[in-house]
Design a protein around this motif. Structure first.
Motif, PDB file in Angstrom:
ATOM      1  N   ASN A 265      -3.803  -1.966  -0.604  1.00 43.44           N
ATOM      2  CA  ASN A 265      -5.153  -1.625  -0.559  1.00 43.44           C
ATOM      3  C   ASN A 265      -5.595  -0.515  -1.518  1.00 43.44           C
ATOM      4  O   ASN A 265      -6.695   0.115  -1.167  1.00 43.44           O
ATOM      5  N   ASP A 266      -4.536   0.087  -2.478  1.00 45.22           N
ATOM      6  CA  ASP A 266      -4.930   1.033  -3.371  1.00 45.22           C
ATOM      7  C   ASP A 266      -4.882   0.548  -4.888  1.00 45.22           C
ATOM      8  O   ASP A 266      -3.783   0.415  -5.135  1.00 45.22           O
ATOM      9  N   PRO A 267      -5.849   0.275  -5.392  1.00 49.05           N
ATOM     10  CA  PRO A 267      -5.633  -0.331  -6.698  1.00 49.05           C
ATOM     11  C   PRO A 267      -5.353   0.613  -7.858  1.00 49.05           C
ATOM     12  O   PRO A 267      -5.357  -0.021  -9.012  1.00 49.05           O
TER      13      PRO A 267
ATOM     14  N   THR B 168       0.849  -1.128   0.078  1.00 48.12           N
ATOM     15  CA  THR B 168      -0.089  -0.171  -0.070  1.00 48.12           C
ATOM     16  C   THR B 168       0.941   1.247   0.066  1.00 48.12           C
ATOM     17  O   THR B 168       1.762   1.402   0.742  1.00 48.12           O
ATOM     18  N   PRO B 169       0.702   2.207  -1.002  1.00 52.84           N
ATOM     19  CA  PRO B 169       1.494   3.441  -1.074  1.00 52.84           C
ATOM     20  C   PRO B 169       1.876   3.972   0.525  1.00 52.84           C
ATOM     21  O   PRO B 169       0.630   3.970   1.085  1.00 52.84           O
ATOM     22  N   PHE B 170       2.976   4.658   0.528  1.00 49.93           N
ATOM     23  CA  PHE B 170       3.356   5.153   2.069  1.00 49.93           C
ATOM     24  C   PHE B 170       4.191   6.416   1.647  1.00 49.93           C
ATOM     25  O   PHE B 170       5.279   6.588   1.170  1.00 49.93           O
ATOM     26  N   ARG B 171       3.624   7.445   2.279  1.00 50.68           N
ATOM     27  CA  ARG B 171       4.037   8.801   1.974  1.00 50.68           C
ATOM     28  C   ARG B 171       4.674   9.099   0.421  1.00 50.68           C
ATOM     29  O   ARG B 171       5.842   9.329   0.366  1.00 50.68           O
ATOM     30  N   GLY B 172       3.580   8.756  -0.576  1.00 46.58           N
ATOM     31  CA  GLY B 172       4.222   8.971  -1.818  1.00 46.58           C
ATOM     32  C   GLY B 172       3.446   8.217  -2.763  1.00 46.58           C
ATOM     33  O   GLY B 172       2.916   7.255  -2.242  1.00 46.58           O
ATOM     34  N   PRO B 173       3.635   8.118  -3.968  1.00 45.40           N
ATOM     35  CA  PRO B 173       3.075   7.323  -4.991  1.00 45.40           C
ATOM     36  C   PRO B 173       3.436   5.873  -4.772  1.00 45.40           C
ATOM     37  O   PRO B 173       2.929   4.921  -5.372  1.00 45.40           O
ATOM     38  N   SER B 174       4.605   5.547  -4.358  1.00 38.00           N
ATOM     39  CA  SER B 174       5.144   4.098  -4.128  1.00 38.00           C
ATOM     40  C   SER B 174       5.062   3.519  -2.653  1.00 38.00           C
ATOM     41  O   SER B 174       4.438   4.310  -1.645  1.00 38.00           O
TER      42      SER B 174
END
Lengths: 195, 195
Positions: free
Chosen positions: B107-109, B77-83
């Motif tokens: 959890n972000d499709p 799941t992306p963390f503090r940014g797009p990756s």
């Protein structure tokens, strides 16, 4: 390393996303050659980017290149956020797992906690922890990025190299990259025979 | 896997940064147990966070835990940014390099290119490439994150699992995590003997 065999180094980094990616790769490989080493740059894998399987072909090419390399030099300069490029970080982990020599550098010498606070709202809790707006802990060990990558370098190669201050062009200044190449060359000379 | 030996799974993710990290780890381990597997959660390594060597002790504990595991389930799941979280991505690479079974979920499709455009100014060049404000290419293969991680899962385990829509609480909804556990359990049953 034996005198007849040059250490091969996988040149990982978001450099491949630069508009002048090919030229940067050429300069990096040239610096390796000046120190008696062979630099392998991912763009060396020519792939038709319009093909439906393009991304899989790039992956397979990069993995094969990592397999053939003795070492990695990872450009961990922060990329679209407070941490390094995800593809580069994956490759550093893969090479550590394969037991290869792991070297890395960043052109941004600031600590992770300080950088996160530049991008996000970071506050200190009553019990002294740094947290972001979502309440998630901000790692605060004074290291330039996540501890897994930083200590992977310490234990699988050499500590992360950083300049004292960020260079004018963080994407194209290769001074700290060249310092990594020197470390790799010194390592290659210490080894008694072919890897 | 033999009936007498439970597959051990390293539970990687930014979950460790949640205020309720211990409770999330307990729930993840419980789900593994319900499927006959053993979940290893990084917070199981108790470290004095005030010690000067705390970050190194955490690294060593996590690396030893990965060595003892047969598989990884990475929360990408992306963390503090797009990756995804850099520490988690490093661990996915390490486990792929060690030849372990690699599973992951987010959890972000949404695709990486779409997510990057939410965080940054992204434009299309005359020749059809997506670039950010610094002129760096935005990877645009329709994948949810950098191709190295996505195809590592395809080739070293199973394709990334995603929900159809993001759950209400992306940090605590374990539905897609449990789907990964089911894949691991099915894999464990197919294997003829101890790993």
């Amino acid at each position: 390393m034996g005198a007849g065999k040059s250490m091969k180094i996988y040149l990982a980094g978001p450099d491949v996303f630069l508009p002048d990616a090919v030229e940067i790769g050429r300069r990096k490989a040239q610096i390796c050659a000046q120190h008696g080493l062979t630099g392998l740059y991912p763009l060396d894998n020519s792939v038709d980017r319009e093909a439906a399987t393009a991304s899989l072909m790039i992956f397979k090419g990069n993995e094969a290149m990592m397999e053939s390399a003795d070492a990695i030099i990872a450009n961990l300069t922060p990329f679209r956020g407070p941490s390094a490029d995800a593809g580069t970080v994956y490759e550093l982990g893969y090479m550590a797992g394969r037991g290869k020599l792991c070297l890395g550098y960043t052109n941004d010498p600031v600590s992770y906690a300080e950088r996160a606070a530049r991008h996000y709202q970071v506050v200190t809790t009553a019990d002294g922890r740094l947290i972001d707006a979502e309440g998630l802990t901000v790692e605060d060990f004074g290291l330039p990025d996540n501890l897994m990558m930083m200590h992977a370098l310490d234990l699988h190669g050499a500590p992360l190299l950083t300049p004292k201050a960020p260079p004018a062009d963080i994407w194209r200044d290769l001074t700290t990259f060249e310092a990594c190449v020197r470390l790799a060359a010194a390592h290659a000379q210490r080894l008694p025979g072919p890897l």
